[in-house]
Motif scaffolding. Structure first.
Motif, PDB file in Angstrom:
ATOM      1  N   VAL A   1     -10.976 -14.544   0.838  1.00  0.00           N
ATOM      2  CA  VAL A   1     -10.342 -13.331   0.322  1.00  0.00           C
ATOM      3  C   VAL A   1      -8.944 -13.199   0.927  1.00  0.00           C
ATOM      4  CG1 VAL A   1     -10.480 -10.829   0.090  1.00  0.00           C
ATOM      5  CG2 VAL A   1     -12.584 -12.206   0.091  1.00  0.00           C
ATOM      6  N   ARG A   2      -7.931 -13.112   0.067  1.00  0.00           N
ATOM      7  CA  ARG A   2      -6.553 -12.936   0.529  1.00  0.00           C
ATOM      8  C   ARG A   2      -6.296 -11.451   0.769  1.00  0.00           C
ATOM      9  NH1 ARG A   2      -1.387 -12.646  -2.772  1.00  0.00           N
ATOM     10  NH2 ARG A   2       0.310 -12.983  -1.279  1.00  0.00           N
ATOM     11  N   ILE A   3      -5.647 -11.152   1.904  1.00  0.00           N
ATOM     12  CA  ILE A   3      -5.405  -9.770   2.300  1.00  0.00           C
ATOM     13  C   ILE A   3      -3.906  -9.499   2.381  1.00  0.00           C
ATOM     14  CG2 ILE A   3      -5.638  -8.108   4.179  1.00  0.00           C
ATOM     15  CD1 ILE A   3      -8.232  -8.533   2.696  1.00  0.00           C
ATOM     16  N   LEU A   4      -3.474  -8.384   1.779  1.00  0.00           N
ATOM     17  CA  LEU A   4      -2.114  -7.880   1.936  1.00  0.00           C
ATOM     18  C   LEU A   4      -2.207  -6.596   2.752  1.00  0.00           C
ATOM     19  CD1 LEU A   4      -0.680  -8.371  -1.677  1.00  0.00           C
ATOM     20  CD2 LEU A   4      -0.472  -9.898   0.295  1.00  0.00           C
ATOM     21  N   ARG A   5      -1.810  -6.666   4.016  1.00  0.00           N
ATOM     22  CA  ARG A   5      -1.990  -5.532   4.924  1.00  0.00           C
ATOM     23  C   ARG A   5      -0.757  -4.639   4.920  1.00  0.00           C
ATOM     24  NH1 ARG A   5      -0.625  -4.783  10.425  1.00  0.00           N
ATOM     25  NH2 ARG A   5      -1.876  -3.142  11.409  1.00  0.00           N
ATOM     26  N   LEU A   6      -0.993  -3.339   4.793  1.00  0.00           N
ATOM     27  CA  LEU A   6       0.060  -2.346   4.890  1.00  0.00           C
ATOM     28  C   LEU A   6      -0.094  -1.622   6.217  1.00  0.00           C
ATOM     29  CD1 LEU A   6      -0.055  -0.810   1.279  1.00  0.00           C
ATOM     30  CD2 LEU A   6       1.238  -2.793   2.112  1.00  0.00           C
ATOM     31  N   GLY A   7       0.974  -1.561   7.020  1.00  0.00           N
ATOM     32  CA  GLY A   7       0.925  -0.895   8.307  1.00  0.00           C
ATOM     33  C   GLY A   7       1.144   0.593   8.191  1.00  0.00           C
ATOM     34  N   GLY A   8       0.719   1.323   9.215  1.00  0.00           N
ATOM     35  CA  GLY A   8       0.923   2.765   9.253  1.00  0.00           C
ATOM     36  C   GLY A   8      -0.012   3.526   8.335  1.00  0.00           C
ATOM     37  N   LEU A   9       0.318   4.804   8.126  1.00  0.00           N
ATOM     38  CA  LEU A   9      -0.467   5.657   7.238  1.00  0.00           C
ATOM     39  C   LEU A   9       0.051   5.485   5.816  1.00  0.00           C
ATOM     40  CD1 LEU A   9      -1.509   9.325   7.941  1.00  0.00           C
ATOM     41  CD2 LEU A   9      -0.673   8.635   5.692  1.00  0.00           C
ATOM     42  N   VAL A  10      -0.838   5.170   4.885  1.00  0.00           N
ATOM     43  CA  VAL A  10      -0.425   4.857   3.515  1.00  0.00           C
ATOM     44  C   VAL A  10      -1.081   5.839   2.543  1.00  0.00           C
ATOM     45  CG1 VAL A  10      -0.278   3.079   1.743  1.00  0.00           C
ATOM     46  CG2 VAL A  10      -0.339   2.424   4.169  1.00  0.00           C
ATOM     47  N   PRO A  11      -0.326   6.578   1.753  1.00  0.00           N
ATOM     48  CA  PRO A  11      -0.901   7.493   0.763  1.00  0.00           C
ATOM     49  C   PRO A  11      -1.646   6.708  -0.324  1.00  0.00           C
ATOM     50  CG  PRO A  11       1.415   7.988   1.175  1.00  0.00           C
ATOM     51  CD  PRO A  11       1.145   6.667   1.793  1.00  0.00           C
ATOM     52  N   PRO A  12      -2.754   7.246  -0.826  1.00  0.00           N
ATOM     53  CA  PRO A  12      -3.484   6.569  -1.886  1.00  0.00           C
ATOM     54  C   PRO A  12      -2.631   6.262  -3.109  1.00  0.00           C
ATOM     55  CG  PRO A  12      -4.851   8.283  -0.936  1.00  0.00           C
ATOM     56  CD  PRO A  12      -3.493   8.423  -0.317  1.00  0.00           C
ATOM     57  N   ALA A  13      -1.647   7.126  -3.415  1.00  0.00           N
ATOM     58  CA  ALA A  13      -0.789   6.885  -4.578  1.00  0.00           C
ATOM     59  C   ALA A  13       0.006   5.590  -4.426  1.00  0.00           C
ATOM     60  CB  ALA A  13       0.155   8.065  -4.791  1.00  0.00           C
ATOM     61  N   ASP A  14       0.433   5.281  -3.190  1.00  0.00           N
ATOM     62  CA  ASP A  14       1.171   4.043  -2.958  1.00  0.00           C
ATOM     63  C   ASP A  14       0.267   2.823  -3.110  1.00  0.00           C
ATOM     64  OD1 ASP A  14       3.361   5.584  -2.467  1.00  0.00           O
ATOM     65  OD2 ASP A  14       3.421   5.239  -0.297  1.00  0.00           O
ATOM     66  N   ILE A  15      -0.977   2.974  -2.678  1.00  0.00           N
ATOM     67  CA  ILE A  15      -1.938   1.874  -2.836  1.00  0.00           C
ATOM     68  C   ILE A  15      -2.174   1.610  -4.314  1.00  0.00           C
ATOM     69  CG2 ILE A  15      -4.298   1.109  -2.327  1.00  0.00           C
ATOM     70  CD1 ILE A  15      -4.214   3.030   0.102  1.00  0.00           C
ATOM     71  N   SER A  16      -2.336   2.684  -5.083  1.00  0.00           N
ATOM     72  CA  SER A  16      -2.549   2.551  -6.522  1.00  0.00           C
ATOM     73  C   SER A  16      -1.383   1.829  -7.181  1.00  0.00           C
ATOM     74  CB  SER A  16      -2.730   3.944  -7.145  1.00  0.00           C
ATOM     75  OG  SER A  16      -2.821   3.867  -8.549  1.00  0.00           O
ATOM     76  N   ALA A  17      -0.163   2.211  -6.830  1.00  0.00           N
ATOM     77  CA  ALA A  17       1.011   1.584  -7.432  1.00  0.00           C
ATOM     78  C   ALA A  17       1.084   0.105  -7.097  1.00  0.00           C
ATOM     79  CB  ALA A  17       2.276   2.297  -6.946  1.00  0.00           C
ATOM     80  N   MET A  18       0.730  -0.255  -5.863  1.00  0.00           N
ATOM     81  CA  MET A  18       0.801  -1.647  -5.450  1.00  0.00           C
ATOM     82  C   MET A  18      -0.255  -2.488  -6.165  1.00  0.00           C
ATOM     83  SD  MET A  18       0.766  -3.156  -1.581  1.00  0.00           S
ATOM     84  CE  MET A  18       0.940  -4.927  -1.283  1.00  0.00           C
ATOM     85  N   VAL A  19      -1.474  -1.970  -6.246  1.00  0.00           N
ATOM     86  CA  VAL A  19      -2.544  -2.703  -6.937  1.00  0.00           C
ATOM     87  C   VAL A  19      -2.164  -2.942  -8.391  1.00  0.00           C
ATOM     88  CG1 VAL A  19      -4.940  -2.562  -7.751  1.00  0.00           C
ATOM     89  CG2 VAL A  19      -4.385  -1.922  -5.392  1.00  0.00           C
TER      90      VAL A  19
END
Length: 305
Positions: free
Chosen positions: A211-229
């Protein structure tokens, strides 16, 4: 060392089943076969490995020795020479296992805030043991121990020191390409102000599972995760959430699952929140990182097939 000859009607098991039964991931099993000749599984016409009950029993013996901190090369020699397999940890005599000794050395380094000593012990351990075994028998138990001591004087600082050290050591490994065929790519993100070391450890345990992982550091809002996915057309995300999400947080999680239409795995929640989170479209994990890694791998494989 090869497995005992099987009877004509013996049952055979694929590597995925053996991994689930023994807790040893497929990458490690293949390494034990190639580097040490520990087990010689049969092969299908297409080259897929098949294991017998005797193979599984042997692997469990090896794991029992590894639990005592005996390197795989030495474990192989002990089994070949007929040395009795290790007793369960609960029934072991007073002499500490090698893992206990490693943990004591790491704990002393943490107590003294000695990053050089931490690095020295980690270098020694990783030269003898694969990452998943080191995590399972050394790093996770010490992480839990330090977490339980956070209320003591300097306990919080020591926990943060160890977490920061591990984060630095493990983040570079996470950036490496996964081993074997890639089963999917997931975002790894913390949506809380709480410690995210367990999230990082889970990401490390997923790497040898493909499984390939793209790690985001710090506190990440769910909206940003949605946009990235959505932007990168990823298979989903693994996120750390708070133990008891409030109504606003639950709505954000539901939006994340709905807007991406992909797999959103969550850790950090209390188990009494499981059913509620599932109704919001979230795939809940148990907090047992070894099992959680296998769950993520299996769900990804099921989605793709």
């Amino acid at each position: 060392m090869s497995s005992s000859p099987a009877e004509p009607q013996a049952a055979y098991f694929p590597i995925r089943v053996v991994s689930n039964e023994t807790g040893v991931n497929a990458i490690t099993l293949r390494a034990w076969e190639r580097r040490y000749g520990l087990i010689t599984p049969k092969r299908t016409a297409k080259g897929h490995r098949l294991y017998t009950e005797a193979d599984i029993h042997l692997i469990r013996k090896v794991v029992s020795l590894l639990e005592r901190g005996i390197p795989i090369s030495q474990a192989k020699s002990m089994l070949e020479n007929g040395t009795p397999e290790a007793e369960p940890l609960a029934s072991m005599p007073a002499q500490p296992s090698q893992w206990h000794q490693y943990r004591a050395r790491l704990n002393q380094a943490v107590n003294e805030f000695d990053d050089a000593a931490l690095a020295s012990v980690m270098d020694e351990v990783t030269s003898f043991f694969p990452a998943d075994i080191t995590l399972r028998f050394l790093l996770l138990p010490l992480h839990q121990q330090l977490h339980e001591q956070m209320s003591t004087p300097l306990g919080g600082a020591r926990f943060a020191f160890f977490a920061g050290f591990l984060e630095g050591r493990l983040t570079s490994r996470l950036a490496e390409a996964p081993e074997g065929q890639t089963k999917g790519t997931l975002v790894l993100a913390n949506t809380t102000q709480e410690d995210a070391l367990e999230l990082l450890l889970l990401g490390i345990m997923l790497r040898p599972l493909g499984v390939r992982i793209l790690r985001l550091g710090g506190l990440v809002p769910p909206a940003d995760i949605s946009a990235m996915v959505n932007e990168l057309t990823l298979q989903g995300a693994i996120i750390r959430i708070t133990g008891h999400p409030n109504d606003q947080q639950l709505q954000q999680l539901q939006n994340l699952a709905a807007e991406t239409g992909q797999l959103i795995f969550a850790i950090g929640h209390n188990q009494d929140q499981t059913d509620l989170l599932r109704r919001k479209g979230i795939v809940t994990l148990s907090g047992d990182l070894q099992q959680d890694a296998l769950t993520v791998r299996d769900v990804l494989t099921g989605i793709q097939t």
